[in-house]
Design a protein around this motif. Sequence first.
Motif, mmCIF file in Angstrom:
data_model
loop_
_atom_site.group_PDB
_atom_site.id
_atom_site.type_symbol
_atom_site.label_atom_id
_atom_site.label_comp_id
_atom_site.label_asym_id
_atom_site.label_seq_id
_atom_site.Cartn_x
_atom_site.Cartn_y
_atom_site.Cartn_z
ATOM 1 N N GLU A 1 -3.589 24.328 -16.433
ATOM 2 C CA GLU A 1 -4.542 24.098 -15.346
ATOM 3 C C GLU A 1 -5.581 23.049 -15.695
ATOM 4 O OE1 GLU A 1 -4.397 28.557 -13.417
ATOM 5 O OE2 GLU A 1 -6.266 27.780 -14.227
ATOM 6 N N ASP A 2 -5.855 22.875 -16.966
ATOM 7 C CA ASP A 2 -6.876 21.920 -17.371
ATOM 8 C C ASP A 2 -6.330 20.537 -17.652
ATOM 9 O OD1 ASP A 2 -8.834 23.897 -17.227
ATOM 10 O OD2 ASP A 2 -8.351 24.602 -19.248
ATOM 11 N N ARG A 3 -5.026 20.359 -17.531
ATOM 12 C CA ARG A 3 -4.450 19.060 -17.850
ATOM 13 C C ARG A 3 -4.873 18.050 -16.812
ATOM 14 N NH1 ARG A 3 1.766 17.485 -19.260
ATOM 15 N NH2 ARG A 3 1.235 15.390 -19.869
ATOM 16 N N VAL A 4 -5.352 16.916 -17.270
ATOM 17 C CA VAL A 4 -5.834 15.875 -16.377
ATOM 18 C C VAL A 4 -4.970 14.639 -16.573
ATOM 19 C CG1 VAL A 4 -7.786 14.395 -15.796
ATOM 20 C CG2 VAL A 4 -8.190 16.771 -16.453
ATOM 21 N N SER A 5 -4.453 14.121 -15.474
ATOM 22 C CA SER A 5 -3.670 12.899 -15.535
ATOM 23 C C SER A 5 -4.615 11.708 -15.476
ATOM 24 C CB SER A 5 -2.693 12.848 -14.364
ATOM 25 O OG SER A 5 -3.329 12.405 -13.192
ATOM 26 N N PRO A 6 -4.108 10.512 -15.684
ATOM 27 C CA PRO A 6 -4.957 9.324 -15.586
ATOM 28 C C PRO A 6 -5.548 9.136 -14.191
ATOM 29 C CG PRO A 6 -2.887 8.809 -16.674
ATOM 30 C CD PRO A 6 -2.774 10.207 -16.146
ATOM 31 N N ILE A 7 -5.012 9.843 -13.180
ATOM 32 C CA ILE A 7 -5.529 9.661 -11.824
ATOM 33 C C ILE A 7 -6.378 10.850 -11.391
ATOM 34 C CG2 ILE A 7 -3.702 8.135 -11.069
ATOM 35 C CD1 ILE A 7 -2.440 10.606 -9.682
ATOM 36 N N PHE B 1 0.829 -1.205 0.000
ATOM 37 C CA PHE B 1 0.000 0.000 0.000
ATOM 38 C C PHE B 1 0.867 1.260 0.000
ATOM 39 C CE2 PHE B 1 -2.409 3.315 2.311
ATOM 40 C CZ PHE B 1 -3.442 3.471 1.403
ATOM 41 N N GLU B 2 1.910 1.256 0.826
ATOM 42 C CA GLU B 2 2.829 2.402 0.875
ATOM 43 C C GLU B 2 3.521 2.609 -0.470
ATOM 44 O OE1 GLU B 2 2.713 -0.031 3.151
ATOM 45 O OE2 GLU B 2 2.456 0.893 5.113
ATOM 46 N N ASN B 3 3.889 1.497 -1.140
ATOM 47 C CA ASN B 3 4.517 1.605 -2.455
ATOM 48 C C ASN B 3 3.576 2.255 -3.462
ATOM 49 O OD1 ASN B 3 6.679 0.306 -1.317
ATOM 50 N ND2 ASN B 3 6.691 -1.407 -2.736
ATOM 51 N N LYS B 4 2.292 1.932 -3.390
ATOM 52 C CA LYS B 4 1.327 2.539 -4.308
ATOM 53 C C LYS B 4 1.182 4.035 -4.054
ATOM 54 C CE LYS B 4 -1.402 -1.429 -5.613
ATOM 55 N NZ LYS B 4 -2.691 -2.062 -5.673
ATOM 56 N N ILE B 5 1.201 4.428 -2.801
ATOM 57 C CA ILE B 5 1.128 5.859 -2.473
ATOM 58 C C ILE B 5 2.356 6.577 -3.023
ATOM 59 C CG2 ILE B 5 1.204 7.543 -0.579
ATOM 60 C CD1 ILE B 5 -0.523 5.515 1.031
ATOM 61 N N LEU B 6 3.535 6.014 -2.787
ATOM 62 C CA LEU B 6 4.766 6.616 -3.302
ATOM 63 C C LEU B 6 4.751 6.650 -4.832
ATOM 64 C CD1 LEU B 6 7.307 4.952 -0.873
ATOM 65 C CD2 LEU B 6 6.870 7.412 -1.080
ATOM 66 N N SER B 7 4.291 5.581 -5.450
ATOM 67 C CA SER B 7 4.234 5.525 -6.916
ATOM 68 C C SER B 7 3.297 6.585 -7.465
ATOM 69 C CB SER B 7 3.790 4.139 -7.381
ATOM 70 O OG SER B 7 4.774 3.188 -7.048
ATOM 71 N N ARG B 8 2.213 6.839 -6.783
ATOM 72 C CA ARG B 8 1.281 7.883 -7.214
ATOM 73 C C ARG B 8 1.935 9.265 -7.099
ATOM 74 N NH1 ARG B 8 -4.669 7.819 -7.753
ATOM 75 N NH2 ARG B 8 -4.138 5.640 -7.759
ATOM 76 N N ILE C 1 4.575 0.775 -12.012
ATOM 77 C CA ILE C 1 3.473 0.599 -12.963
ATOM 78 C C ILE C 1 2.170 0.174 -12.292
ATOM 79 C CG2 ILE C 1 5.015 0.153 -14.877
ATOM 80 C CD1 ILE C 1 3.095 -2.770 -13.887
ATOM 81 N N ALA C 2 2.159 0.111 -10.974
ATOM 82 C CA ALA C 2 0.943 -0.285 -10.252
ATOM 83 C C ALA C 2 -0.146 0.778 -10.328
ATOM 84 C CB ALA C 2 1.270 -0.594 -8.789
ATOM 85 N N VAL C 3 0.222 1.996 -10.691
ATOM 86 C CA VAL C 3 -0.779 3.059 -10.826
ATOM 87 C C VAL C 3 -1.112 3.249 -12.308
ATOM 88 C CG1 VAL C 3 -0.215 4.247 -8.676
ATOM 89 C CG2 VAL C 3 1.017 4.844 -10.736
ATOM 90 N N PRO C 4 -2.379 3.426 -12.629
ATOM 91 C CA PRO C 4 -2.773 3.607 -14.033
ATOM 92 C C PRO C 4 -2.104 4.836 -14.645
ATOM 93 C CG PRO C 4 -4.699 3.276 -12.626
ATOM 94 C CD PRO C 4 -3.520 3.452 -11.718
ATOM 95 N N GLY C 5 -1.721 4.713 -15.898
ATOM 96 C CA GLY C 5 -1.125 5.836 -16.609
ATOM 97 C C GLY C 5 0.383 5.882 -16.559
ATOM 98 N N ALA C 6 1.017 4.868 -15.988
ATOM 99 C CA ALA C 6 2.478 4.868 -15.870
ATOM 100 C C ALA C 6 3.160 4.905 -17.238
ATOM 101 C CB ALA C 6 2.949 3.653 -15.071
ATOM 102 N N SER C 7 2.480 4.442 -18.264
ATOM 103 C CA SER C 7 3.104 4.438 -19.589
ATOM 104 C C SER C 7 3.349 5.840 -20.125
ATOM 105 C CB SER C 7 2.256 3.648 -20.584
ATOM 106 O OG SER C 7 0.979 4.242 -20.718
ATOM 107 N N ASP C 8 2.766 6.848 -19.484
ATOM 108 C CA ASP C 8 3.024 8.233 -19.889
ATOM 109 C C ASP C 8 4.437 8.691 -19.540
ATOM 110 O OD1 ASP C 8 0.510 8.642 -20.973
ATOM 111 O OD2 ASP C 8 -0.321 9.441 -19.114
ATOM 112 N N TYR C 9 5.073 8.053 -18.571
ATOM 113 C CA TYR C 9 6.392 8.508 -18.118
ATOM 114 C C TYR C 9 7.383 7.379 -17.873
ATOM 115 C CZ TYR C 9 4.161 7.203 -13.799
ATOM 116 O OH TYR C 9 3.488 6.501 -12.843
ATOM 117 N N PHE C 10 6.926 6.156 -17.693
ATOM 118 C CA PHE C 10 7.823 5.029 -17.424
ATOM 119 C C PHE C 10 8.105 4.298 -18.727
ATOM 120 C CE2 PHE C 10 8.695 0.589 -16.101
ATOM 121 C CZ PHE C 10 9.859 0.839 -15.412
#
Length: 179
Positions: free
Chosen positions: A170-176, A3-10, A39-48
């Motif tokens: 300001e309007d940019r929306v990430s996958p999260i 869970f902590e890894n997911k928070i850090l990944s976000r 990659i556990a968070v959606p949208g990681a392919s945008d930067y990883f």
Amino acid sequence: MEFENKILSREIQENLYSTGKTLSTAESCTGGRIAESIIAVPGASDYFKGGIICYTNEIKERLLHVDPKLIEEKTAVCEEVAVSMVKGATQALNTDFAVAATGIAGPGGGTKDIPVGTIWLACGSKDKVITCKLEEDNGRDKNLAYASFRALILLKEFLDENNPKEEKDEDRVSPIGQI
């Protein structure tokens, strides 16, 4: 720690997504666990962009361009190899930043000079790298989980200091959601 890894990944995602920067991994003893957390968070392919699992010295040398003389003189479990892995990953995968891990997770493989549980973590860019040495042996599974967790902390701290979030749009929306 999952869970902590997911928070850090976000948090890492928010930084990289807002700045348009890219990330890669170079993992020896952690065998892809750091990349898995990223990659556990959606949208990681945008930067990883990806990672190199360099479990052997041959792969460290061939793909990450770690100097064989360095490994011969200091072994693969040293700060200099971890730094070289970061620089090699940024070059090989053409990324702005990388995070790396090299060490002895156990249960065997340790020596008097480099006991089981010794793991070097590094992260940074081609120009600046920070490191952290772990030295506690809590058994293979815990050693690997803790090393992955600490690598994410190290990366987050590096990014916070060296890649401050930008407000691109300001309007940019990430996958999260809204950043």
